[in-house]
Structures are given as structure tokens and as C-alpha cells.
Design a protein around this motif. Structure first.
Motif, PDB file in Angstrom:
ATOM      1  N   PHE A  35      14.956 -52.571  45.379  1.00 52.48           N
ATOM      2  CA  PHE A  35      16.384 -52.255  45.294  1.00 52.48           C
ATOM      3  C   PHE A  35      17.082 -53.372  44.521  1.00 52.48           C
ATOM      4  CE2 PHE A  35      14.858 -50.181  49.123  1.00 52.48           C
ATOM      5  CZ  PHE A  35      15.418 -48.914  49.028  1.00 52.48           C
ATOM      6  N   VAL A  36      18.012 -52.983  43.658  1.00 51.42           N
ATOM      7  CA  VAL A  36      18.740 -53.956  42.841  1.00 51.42           C
ATOM      8  C   VAL A  36      20.234 -53.685  42.938  1.00 51.42           C
ATOM      9  CG1 VAL A  36      19.160 -54.780  40.484  1.00 51.42           C
ATOM     10  CG2 VAL A  36      16.834 -54.217  41.211  1.00 51.42           C
ATOM     11  N   ASP A  37      21.014 -54.743  43.167  1.00 50.44           N
ATOM     12  CA  ASP A  37      22.471 -54.663  43.031  1.00 50.44           C
ATOM     13  C   ASP A  37      22.979 -56.030  42.590  1.00 50.44           C
ATOM     14  OD1 ASP A  37      25.025 -53.585  43.015  1.00 50.44           O
ATOM     15  OD2 ASP A  37      24.715 -52.501  44.888  1.00 50.44           O
ATOM     16  N   ILE A  96      24.631 -53.359  32.746  1.00 52.41           N
ATOM     17  CA  ILE A  96      23.613 -53.961  31.868  1.00 52.41           C
ATOM     18  C   ILE A  96      22.424 -54.510  32.663  1.00 52.41           C
ATOM     19  CG2 ILE A  96      23.178 -55.836  30.224  1.00 52.41           C
ATOM     20  CD1 ILE A  96      25.932 -55.306  29.041  1.00 52.41           C
ATOM     21  N   PRO A  97      22.624 -55.261  33.768  1.00 54.75           N
ATOM     22  CA  PRO A  97      21.450 -55.709  34.533  1.00 54.75           C
ATOM     23  C   PRO A  97      20.617 -54.541  35.059  1.00 54.75           C
ATOM     24  CG  PRO A  97      23.405 -56.927  35.208  1.00 54.75           C
ATOM     25  CD  PRO A  97      23.877 -55.814  34.332  1.00 54.75           C
ATOM     26  N   ASP A  98      21.302 -53.454  35.465  1.00 56.39           N
ATOM     27  CA  ASP A  98      20.580 -52.280  35.943  1.00 56.39           C
ATOM     28  C   ASP A  98      19.768 -51.649  34.825  1.00 56.39           C
ATOM     29  OD1 ASP A  98      21.907 -52.321  38.589  1.00 56.39           O
ATOM     30  OD2 ASP A  98      23.676 -51.784  37.446  1.00 56.39           O
ATOM     31  N   MET A  99      20.365 -51.575  33.629  1.00 57.79           N
ATOM     32  CA  MET A  99      19.648 -51.006  32.486  1.00 57.79           C
ATOM     33  C   MET A  99      18.401 -51.820  32.155  1.00 57.79           C
ATOM     34  SD  MET A  99      22.706 -49.914  29.853  1.00 57.79           S
ATOM     35  CE  MET A  99      23.980 -48.751  30.322  1.00 57.79           C
ATOM     36  N   PRO A 126       8.558 -44.778  39.295  1.00 57.40           N
ATOM     37  CA  PRO A 126       9.734 -43.926  39.518  1.00 57.40           C
ATOM     38  C   PRO A 126      11.024 -44.749  39.663  1.00 57.40           C
ATOM     39  CG  PRO A 126       7.907 -43.175  40.860  1.00 57.40           C
ATOM     40  CD  PRO A 126       7.475 -44.480  40.255  1.00 57.40           C
ATOM     41  N   THR A 127      12.066 -44.327  38.956  1.00 57.84           N
ATOM     42  CA  THR A 127      13.343 -45.056  38.975  1.00 57.84           C
ATOM     43  C   THR A 127      14.477 -44.136  39.411  1.00 57.84           C
ATOM     44  OG1 THR A 127      13.616 -44.619  36.602  1.00 57.84           O
ATOM     45  CG2 THR A 127      12.664 -46.749  37.221  1.00 57.84           C
ATOM     46  N   PHE A 128      15.429 -44.729  40.147  1.00 57.70           N
ATOM     47  CA  PHE A 128      16.533 -43.965  40.721  1.00 57.70           C
ATOM     48  C   PHE A 128      17.838 -44.754  40.571  1.00 57.70           C
ATOM     49  CE2 PHE A 128      12.621 -43.121  42.989  1.00 57.70           C
ATOM     50  CZ  PHE A 128      12.552 -41.740  43.030  1.00 57.70           C
ATOM     51  N   ILE A 129      18.934 -44.023  40.527  1.00 57.38           N
ATOM     52  CA  ILE A 129      20.262 -44.636  40.542  1.00 57.38           C
ATOM     53  C   ILE A 129      21.094 -43.926  41.604  1.00 57.38           C
ATOM     54  CG2 ILE A 129      21.028 -43.137  38.663  1.00 57.38           C
ATOM     55  CD1 ILE A 129      23.043 -45.193  37.850  1.00 57.38           C
ATOM     56  N   VAL A 130      21.924 -44.683  42.326  1.00 57.79           N
ATOM     57  CA  VAL A 130      22.800 -44.118  43.347  1.00 57.79           C
ATOM     58  C   VAL A 130      24.248 -44.274  42.901  1.00 57.79           C
ATOM     59  CG1 VAL A 130      23.546 -44.234  45.761  1.00 57.79           C
ATOM     60  CG2 VAL A 130      21.158 -44.720  45.173  1.00 57.79           C
ATOM     61  N   GLN A 131      24.992 -43.183  42.909  1.00 56.42           N
ATOM     62  CA  GLN A 131      26.426 -43.265  42.623  1.00 56.42           C
ATOM     63  C   GLN A 131      27.097 -44.098  43.709  1.00 56.42           C
ATOM     64  OE1 GLN A 131      28.400 -39.488  42.082  1.00 56.42           O
ATOM     65  NE2 GLN A 131      30.435 -40.366  42.245  1.00 56.42           N
ATOM     66  N   HIS A 132      27.938 -45.055  43.313  1.00 57.18           N
ATOM     67  CA  HIS A 132      28.496 -45.966  44.317  1.00 57.18           C
ATOM     68  C   HIS A 132      30.003 -45.867  44.466  1.00 57.18           C
ATOM     69  CE1 HIS A 132      29.416 -48.294  40.724  1.00 57.18           C
ATOM     70  NE2 HIS A 132      30.148 -49.112  41.444  1.00 57.18           N
ATOM     71  N   GLY A 133      30.636 -44.881  43.852  1.00 61.46           N
ATOM     72  CA  GLY A 133      32.081 -44.751  44.015  1.00 61.46           C
ATOM     73  C   GLY A 133      32.639 -43.628  43.175  1.00 61.46           C
ATOM     74  N   LEU A 134      33.974 -43.468  43.233  1.00 61.22           N
ATOM     75  CA  LEU A 134      34.660 -42.485  42.407  1.00 61.22           C
ATOM     76  C   LEU A 134      35.095 -43.178  41.133  1.00 61.22           C
ATOM     77  CD1 LEU A 134      36.940 -40.722  45.066  1.00 61.22           C
ATOM     78  CD2 LEU A 134      34.586 -40.199  44.437  1.00 61.22           C
TER      79      LEU A 134
END
Length: 384
Positions: A7-9, A87-90, A102-110
Motif C-alpha cells: 500500500f502506498v500513500d 506523481i509518486p503513485d504513477m 496486479p495494481t489498484f487505485i482507490v478513489q479518495h474523495g470528491l
């Protein structure tokens, strides 16, 4: 399971948000403690506090290919999940996509049509180290994806800062190496955003609902306190608004709301508490990390407006001085203003309702059965 869920944030506060929740669910339901948490910035100079036992967190201020590859060799990955597409996520997505993980992204807001920022020179000076690192990350992701550095930097500038292009219309950013293989998004209303702005395919989207609604799950929404809740954003912290202008608004809140009713200030996970010292001597004001159920809510353009709307129909959106307000958020408001008299009328329950309100609430049954963390975790196992 011998392989690790990565997990990355950005920082330790955000790691404690979705990554901690998802991993705890995985631990409880899939009997694994194989978790790697990576963050590249420190917000409060702390470590993540809410991680499952056995999980390993790594603060890596410089996301170098060498360090990430060493981690991958030591802790073989099962999947990678990022909580945005910055950019760090990319860069991280590029590394893991390259080795077919396998790679995933989670929407974190509106999100909105445009996020206004303070002037670029001031932003650069206040975030000089961060910009330097982001340039280094861009160079690395260009090397991995075999795209030219300078044109890609220009496209990222236009996409992330100026926001006048979309990824499918770019020449170099429009590559699957920079995208997650699957995106966990709130609902179908976000299809256009992910397809047109980021270039995802509709088959790449998995619908989860808005995880913020978990904050309401154990609350009785039928019992509202006759109080006001102001919902903070990270406007100053993220370089989108000047502190001196924000302090003017906080003074208005203190003088005209905190003097009339109890005022909860719902802090953002990245709120700097020193910005809110104006409230220290006001016994009517409570700073909180919780989401209180109140009769009245005040905000600007935060994703938490969806939660406020679930609790009450009395929502005032305050238009900040000389600052762009995305139209999307007006659907939540009963009052839209920057007028002190109208603010006082709102707090006293004298306001006329705005007829533009169009947001549909969740039913009690939908809220009771709501569990986006389960949806994410189950799919991580299924698709990894």
C-alpha cells in the motif's frame, strides 16, 4: 499467503486512513499479516498508528528505483494499491506494472473541475523539496515507460497544475504503465471522470461507494445536536489558499457562529492545529476528528459534504474570497454565500432553502449494509 500486499500513500496520516482499514480487514478475514506500507512524506513527524500487527511500514522520502526494488526482492509483492494517482503513485504503478504485479487505485474523495492554487512561484518556494523529488520521480517513471523526460514534465504540469488537458489527449502520459489495472471508484457517476480524464476503460472500474460514510455507520442520524459543524479542508496545507485569507474566514466563524451556538470544527486529517488558535479562548468551540451529527453544517468544497447532507438539509457553502468554487458541490447546499448577515440567519434557522439541491441520500438500509472496505479487500484477494 507468502506474498505481500503493498500500500502506498503520501504520509503517515493517510496511511492510517484507507490502507490501515483495508489491511485490517484482510488480516481478520484472510488470515494474513503480509503487508508493506510505503509513504514518502512526514506530516506530524510520527509513524502510522493504526496498522495491523505484523505489517511493515517504510518511510522513504526518496522513492528511488534502487530502494523500491530492494524491498520487492526482500518482500515479494502480491499486489500494489495506491490511494490516488499523483506523481509518486504513477512511479510506483510504473514499477509494479513493469514486473506484472496486479495494481489498484482507490478513489479518495470528491474531485472537482479545477483545484485553484496559490501563485506558482509562492507554491514552488513553499514546496521546493517536494517539487525537486517529483521531478526525480518523473525522470524515473519516464525511464521505466520509455517516454521522453521534458515533454512528459510539460504534460504533467498541464495535467496536474494548470489542469487544461486530460490524459487521453496527451502524447506521453496516455500509457497503461502509468495507470492502475483496476480502479475502485465510488459509483457510476464517476465513470466520465475516470474514462475521460485518466483514460481508464469502463471494464477497469469497480464500484465501492464512498468509504467516508463509514464515519456515520454507528451513529443515530435521527438525533441531531442543535449545533454547527464546520468541515475543514487542507486548503492552506496543500497550497491552494493563503493562510492570511483563511484566517479572515476563521475569524468570521469565531465571531458570528461560535458566539451564537456550539461550534464543532471537524479537522481534516492533515489540518495544522496551529492555524486554528483563534478558537482557543472560545468555550463554544470544539476541535474534533470525529464527524458530529448536527443541525447545521458549514463547508467549502469538501467531499465530506456528502456526509453532511446525509445528516441534515441545513448546509451552508461559504464562497472563499477570490477563490474558485467548483459547481459540483453546490448540489449539497441549502445556502451559498459569502455574506455575514446570511451566515447569521443560517445559524439562527432563518434561511430560505436553495432550490438547486439535487443530491440523493442513502437509505437507512443502504447505510447499514455499507462496507466498501470489504469490497476492496475481497477484490484484492480475488484479482491478485
Amino acid at each position: 499467503m507468502n506474498k505481500y500486499f503493498y500500500f502506498v500513500d503520501l504520509n503517515e496520516v493517510l496511511i492510517d486512513r484507507y490502507p490501515a482499514r483495508i489491511s485490517k480487514y484482510l488480516q481478520e478475514n484472510y488470515n494474513t499479516s503480509n503487508f508493506i506500507f510505503i509513504y514518502s512524506e512526514k506530516y506530524n513527524k510520527n509513524e502510522p498508528k493504526n496498522l495491523p500487527e505484523g505489517g511493515k511500514s517504510f518511510y522513504i522520502p526518496d522513492l528511488s528505483l534502487k530502494m523500491i526494488n530492494e524491498l520487492i526482492l526482500k518482500y515479494p509483492p502480491n499486489s500494489l494499491t495506491t490511494i490516488a494517482q499523483r506523481i509518486p503513485d504513477m512511479l510506483m504503478l510504473s514499477i509494479f506494472n513493469k514486473i506484472n504485479i496486479p495494481t489498484f487505485i482507490v478513489q479518495h474523495g470528491l474531485w472537482s473541475d479545477k483545484l485553484e492554487r496559490i501563485p506558482l512561484i509562492k507554491l514552488l518556494l513553499s514546496r521546493l523539496l517536494k517539487f525537486r523529488n517529483y521531478v526525480k520521480y518523473t525522470i524515473s517513471l519516464c525511464q521505466i515507460n520509455k517516454i521522453p523526460i521534458i515533454p512528459t514534465l510539460i504534460e504533467l504540469y498541464k495535467f496536474l497544475l494548470v489542469e487544461n488537458i486530460k490524459i487521453p489527449n496527451t502524447k506521453f502520459l496516455n500509457t497503461n504503465g502509468l495507470r492502475a489495472q483496476k480502479a475502485f471508484v465510488f459509483d457510476k457517476s464517476w465513470d466520465e471522470y475516470y474514462l475521460e480524464k485518466y483514460g481508464y476503460n469502463s471494464m477497469d472500474l469497480i464500484y465501492i461507494g464512498n468509504p467516508d460514510f463509514l464515519l456515520l455507520k454507528e451513529k443515530n442520524l435521527n438525533i441531531k445536536e442543535d449545533a454547527v459543524c464546520y468541515i475543514c479542508q487542507s486548503l492552506v496545507e496543500d497550497g491552494r489558499y493563503q493562510l492570511k485569507d483563511y484566517e479572515e474566514f476563521l475569524k468570521i466563524l469565531n465571531d458570528y457562529v461560535g458566539s451564537e451556538k456550539k461550534l464543532y470544527v471537524k479537522l481534516h486529517p492533515r489540518s495544522r492545529k496551529e492555524y486554528y488558535r483563534i478558537f482557543e479562548s472560545n468555550k463554544n468551540v470544539v476541535l474534533t476528528d470525529d464527524f458530529p451529527v448536527c443541525e447545521y453544517y458549514i463547508a467549502h468544497y469538501t467531499g465530506m459534504l456528502a456526509l453532511a447532507k446525509q445528516c441534515s438539509d441545513n448546509i451552508l457553502i461559504w464562497n472563499l474570497k477570490d477563490h474558485h468554487m467548483p459547481n459540483y458541490f453546490y448540489q449539497f447546499a441549502s445556502v451559498i454565500t459569502d455574506n455575514i448577515t446570511e451566515l447569521k440567519d443560517f445559524v439562527e434557522g432563518k434561511s430560505k432553502q436553495n432550490q438547486m439541491v439535487s443530491y440523493s441520500k442513502l437509505s437507512n438500509e443502504e447505510l447499514m449494509n455499507f462496507n466498501p472496505i470489504k469490497v476492496i479487500a475481497d477484490n484484492l484477494v480475488r484479482l491478485s
